[in-house]
Design a protein around this motif. Structure first.
Motif, PDB file in Angstrom:
ATOM      1  N   ASN A  29      45.645  36.894  20.808  1.00  0.00           N
ATOM      2  CA  ASN A  29      44.344  37.113  20.165  1.00  0.00           C
ATOM      3  C   ASN A  29      43.262  37.503  21.163  1.00  0.00           C
ATOM      4  O   ASN A  29      42.079  37.240  20.945  1.00  0.00           O
ATOM      5  CB  ASN A  29      43.915  35.841  19.423  1.00  0.00           C
ATOM      6  N   SER A  30      43.676  38.129  22.259  1.00  0.00           N
ATOM      7  CA  SER A  30      42.720  38.448  23.314  1.00  0.00           C
ATOM      8  C   SER A  30      43.045  39.791  23.956  1.00  0.00           C
ATOM      9  O   SER A  30      44.154  40.318  23.817  1.00  0.00           O
ATOM     10  CB  SER A  30      42.745  37.340  24.377  1.00  0.00           C
ATOM     11  N   VAL A  31      42.061  40.322  24.682  1.00  0.00           N
ATOM     12  CA  VAL A  31      42.273  41.559  25.438  1.00  0.00           C
ATOM     13  C   VAL A  31      42.952  41.257  26.777  1.00  0.00           C
ATOM     14  O   VAL A  31      43.354  42.167  27.492  1.00  0.00           O
ATOM     15  CB  VAL A  31      40.935  42.283  25.696  1.00  0.00           C
ATOM     16  N   THR A  32      43.050  39.968  27.127  1.00  0.00           N
ATOM     17  CA  THR A  32      43.676  39.568  28.383  1.00  0.00           C
ATOM     18  C   THR A  32      45.179  39.399  28.172  1.00  0.00           C
ATOM     19  O   THR A  32      45.600  38.718  27.236  1.00  0.00           O
ATOM     20  CB  THR A  32      43.073  38.253  28.902  1.00  0.00           C
ATOM     21  N   SER A  33      45.979  39.998  29.038  1.00  0.00           N
ATOM     22  CA  SER A  33      47.429  39.954  28.878  1.00  0.00           C
ATOM     23  C   SER A  33      47.993  38.591  29.263  1.00  0.00           C
ATOM     24  O   SER A  33      47.375  37.830  30.022  1.00  0.00           O
ATOM     25  CB  SER A  33      48.091  41.025  29.739  1.00  0.00           C
ATOM     26  N   SER A  40      46.280  33.474  36.231  1.00  0.00           N
ATOM     27  CA  SER A  40      45.035  32.701  36.290  1.00  0.00           C
ATOM     28  C   SER A  40      45.260  31.235  36.591  1.00  0.00           C
ATOM     29  O   SER A  40      44.359  30.551  37.086  1.00  0.00           O
ATOM     30  CB  SER A  40      44.284  32.847  34.966  1.00  0.00           C
ATOM     31  N   TYR A  41      46.451  30.725  36.283  1.00  0.00           N
ATOM     32  CA  TYR A  41      46.734  29.331  36.632  1.00  0.00           C
ATOM     33  C   TYR A  41      46.595  29.105  38.139  1.00  0.00           C
ATOM     34  O   TYR A  41      46.241  28.010  38.572  1.00  0.00           O
ATOM     35  CB  TYR A  41      48.145  28.949  36.177  1.00  0.00           C
ATOM     36  N   TYR A  42      46.878  30.130  38.920  1.00  0.00           N
ATOM     37  CA  TYR A  42      46.737  30.012  40.375  1.00  0.00           C
ATOM     38  C   TYR A  42      45.265  29.786  40.743  1.00  0.00           C
ATOM     39  O   TYR A  42      44.947  28.932  41.577  1.00  0.00           O
ATOM     40  CB  TYR A  42      47.262  31.273  41.067  1.00  0.00           C
ATOM     41  N   TYR A  43      44.374  30.564  40.105  1.00  0.00           N
ATOM     42  CA  TYR A  43      42.943  30.419  40.394  1.00  0.00           C
ATOM     43  C   TYR A  43      42.435  29.048  39.967  1.00  0.00           C
ATOM     44  O   TYR A  43      41.617  28.433  40.658  1.00  0.00           O
ATOM     45  CB  TYR A  43      42.137  31.511  39.692  1.00  0.00           C
ATOM     46  N   LEU A  44      42.933  28.574  38.831  1.00  0.00           N
ATOM     47  CA  LEU A  44      42.508  27.263  38.338  1.00  0.00           C
ATOM     48  C   LEU A  44      43.005  26.153  39.264  1.00  0.00           C
ATOM     49  O   LEU A  44      42.274  25.201  39.554  1.00  0.00           O
ATOM     50  CB  LEU A  44      43.025  27.046  36.921  1.00  0.00           C
ATOM     51  N   PHE A  70      34.094  40.242  33.565  1.00  0.00           N
ATOM     52  CA  PHE A  70      34.690  40.225  34.895  1.00  0.00           C
ATOM     53  C   PHE A  70      36.103  39.665  34.812  1.00  0.00           C
ATOM     54  O   PHE A  70      36.526  39.200  33.748  1.00  0.00           O
ATOM     55  CB  PHE A  70      33.861  39.437  35.910  1.00  0.00           C
ATOM     56  N   ASP A  71      36.840  39.734  35.921  1.00  0.00           N
ATOM     57  CA  ASP A  71      38.240  39.303  35.875  1.00  0.00           C
ATOM     58  C   ASP A  71      38.353  37.778  35.919  1.00  0.00           C
ATOM     59  O   ASP A  71      37.369  37.069  36.137  1.00  0.00           O
ATOM     60  CB  ASP A  71      39.047  39.948  37.011  1.00  0.00           C
ATOM     61  N   MET A  72      39.568  37.293  35.727  1.00  0.00           N
ATOM     62  CA  MET A  72      39.790  35.857  35.645  1.00  0.00           C
ATOM     63  C   MET A  72      39.503  35.144  36.959  1.00  0.00           C
ATOM     64  O   MET A  72      39.054  33.998  36.967  1.00  0.00           O
ATOM     65  CB  MET A  72      41.218  35.578  35.191  1.00  0.00           C
ATOM     66  N   ALA A  73      39.755  35.805  38.070  1.00  0.00           N
ATOM     67  CA  ALA A  73      39.485  35.189  39.372  1.00  0.00           C
ATOM     68  C   ALA A  73      37.994  34.924  39.531  1.00  0.00           C
ATOM     69  O   ALA A  73      37.571  33.824  39.927  1.00  0.00           O
ATOM     70  CB  ALA A  73      39.991  36.089  40.498  1.00  0.00           C
ATOM     71  N   LYS A  74      37.182  35.926  39.221  1.00  0.00           N
ATOM     72  CA  LYS A  74      35.730  35.777  39.317  1.00  0.00           C
ATOM     73  C   LYS A  74      35.234  34.750  38.306  1.00  0.00           C
ATOM     74  O   LYS A  74      34.371  33.919  38.620  1.00  0.00           O
ATOM     75  CB  LYS A  74      35.058  37.125  39.079  1.00  0.00           C
ATOM     76  N   ALA A  75      35.773  34.794  37.089  1.00  0.00           N
ATOM     77  CA  ALA A  75      35.363  33.848  36.054  1.00  0.00           C
ATOM     78  C   ALA A  75      35.646  32.409  36.476  1.00  0.00           C
ATOM     79  O   ALA A  75      34.817  31.510  36.282  1.00  0.00           O
ATOM     80  CB  ALA A  75      36.083  34.165  34.741  1.00  0.00           C
ATOM     81  N   THR A  76      36.825  32.192  37.053  1.00  0.00           N
ATOM     82  CA  THR A  76      37.187  30.846  37.501  1.00  0.00           C
ATOM     83  C   THR A  76      36.260  30.366  38.600  1.00  0.00           C
ATOM     84  O   THR A  76      35.779  29.223  38.572  1.00  0.00           O
ATOM     85  CB  THR A  76      38.646  30.816  37.996  1.00  0.00           C
ATOM     86  N   ASP A  77      35.998  31.226  39.571  1.00  0.00           N
ATOM     87  CA  ASP A  77      35.116  30.862  40.674  1.00  0.00           C
ATOM     88  C   ASP A  77      33.728  30.474  40.162  1.00  0.00           C
ATOM     89  O   ASP A  77      33.181  29.418  40.518  1.00  0.00           O
ATOM     90  CB  ASP A  77      34.981  32.020  41.669  1.00  0.00           C
ATOM     91  N   LEU A  78      33.146  31.327  39.339  1.00  0.00           N
ATOM     92  CA  LEU A  78      31.785  31.097  38.862  1.00  0.00           C
ATOM     93  C   LEU A  78      31.687  29.858  37.980  1.00  0.00           C
ATOM     94  O   LEU A  78      30.777  29.035  38.152  1.00  0.00           O
ATOM     95  CB  LEU A  78      31.290  32.321  38.089  1.00  0.00           C
TER      96      LEU A  78
END
Length: 245
Positions: A29-33, A40-44, A70-78
């Motif tokens: 249900n998302s545009v993210t694959s 993204s689990y790595y960033y989390l 923005f991408d998941m890495a940036k989203a996680t950081d912020l």
């Protein structure tokens, strides 16, 4: 998933399967694959979350990334940095997710209400503003409301975070060092229990006091109240915006 979970230690097969299932479910249900979500689990994990926290955080961060473009890495950081700086991290996965969602919702709402991006509001929080709010036990909603007012005046990002920190710091210094003047003018920064009043209320007092003054009288009054040039410059940007805050 193998790369992402490598830094999480020994995960059970059931836990890894749950993580994979959550990633696939969100992707439907998302545009993210699903692949990007798995990465993204790595960033989390890098942000200090365990597997349970990461599972709860993944849908929140994904929505935040889409809202902020923005991408998941940036989203996680912020988002993770903002939550941590505000003192809203928790080892309890449910509480952690609820607080993460709260911060995400506030930053996204500010983007809708004011002339600033999600990223700029997050960068403002992580540049001293969140720490100042945490120290005073002020809610993220109040702090971001002030950042939104700054954004509509053209002050955004890290510079806005610095300005909010200065305002919170110097309001306290001014009233402590010049308590008699503040009292004579019928103004206050703290309530009867010594807790700092909402910034909208303090700015409202200044608006009322300055409303009938000439420019010269405003400057003289600001000096009598103990405001430094730098802090008063930031406070002036908020005068007239107490209702908006």
């Amino acid at each position: 998933m193998t790369q992402s979970t490598a830094i999480m230690g020994n995960l059970s097969k059931d836990m890894r399967n749950e993580m994979e299932s959550v990633a696939r479910s969100i992707a439907k249900n998302s545009v993210t694959s699903a692949t990007d979500l798995a990465k993204s689990y790595y960033y989390l994990a890098s942000a200090g979350m365990d597997a349970n926290q990461a599972i709860g955080a993944l849908p929140v961060v994904e929505k935040f990334a889409v809202a902020g473009a923005f991408d998941m890495a940036k989203a996680t950081d912020l988002l993770a940095d903002s939550q941590s700086a505000l003192g809203l991290s928790s080892k309890n996965a449910a509480v952690h997710q609820a607080n993460l969602t709260r911060v995400s919702d506030v930053l996204t709402k500010a983007n809708i209400l004011a002339n600033g991006s999600v990223q700029q509001f997050a960068e403002a929080l992580t540049n001293k503003a969140a720490g100042a709010l945490r120290h005073l036990k002020k809610d993220v909603e109040e702090g971001v409301a002030v950042l939104a007012a700054f954004a509509d005046q053209g002050l955004k990002g890290a510079a806005a975070g610095e300005a909010l920190n200065i305002v919170l710091r110097d309001l306290q210094q001014a009233v402590i060092n010049n308590k008699e003047v503040w009292s004579q003018l019928g103004m206050s920064v703290y309530n009867a229990r010594g807790k700092m009043l909402p910034l909208a209320d303090i700015i409202g007092q200044l608006e009322k006091k300055f409303s009938s003054m000439s420019d010269k009288q405003k400057k003289e009054t600001a000096m009598m109240l103990g405001f430094q040039e730098r802090s008063f410059s930031a406070i002036q940007m908020l005068v007239g915006l107490s209702a908006q805050i």
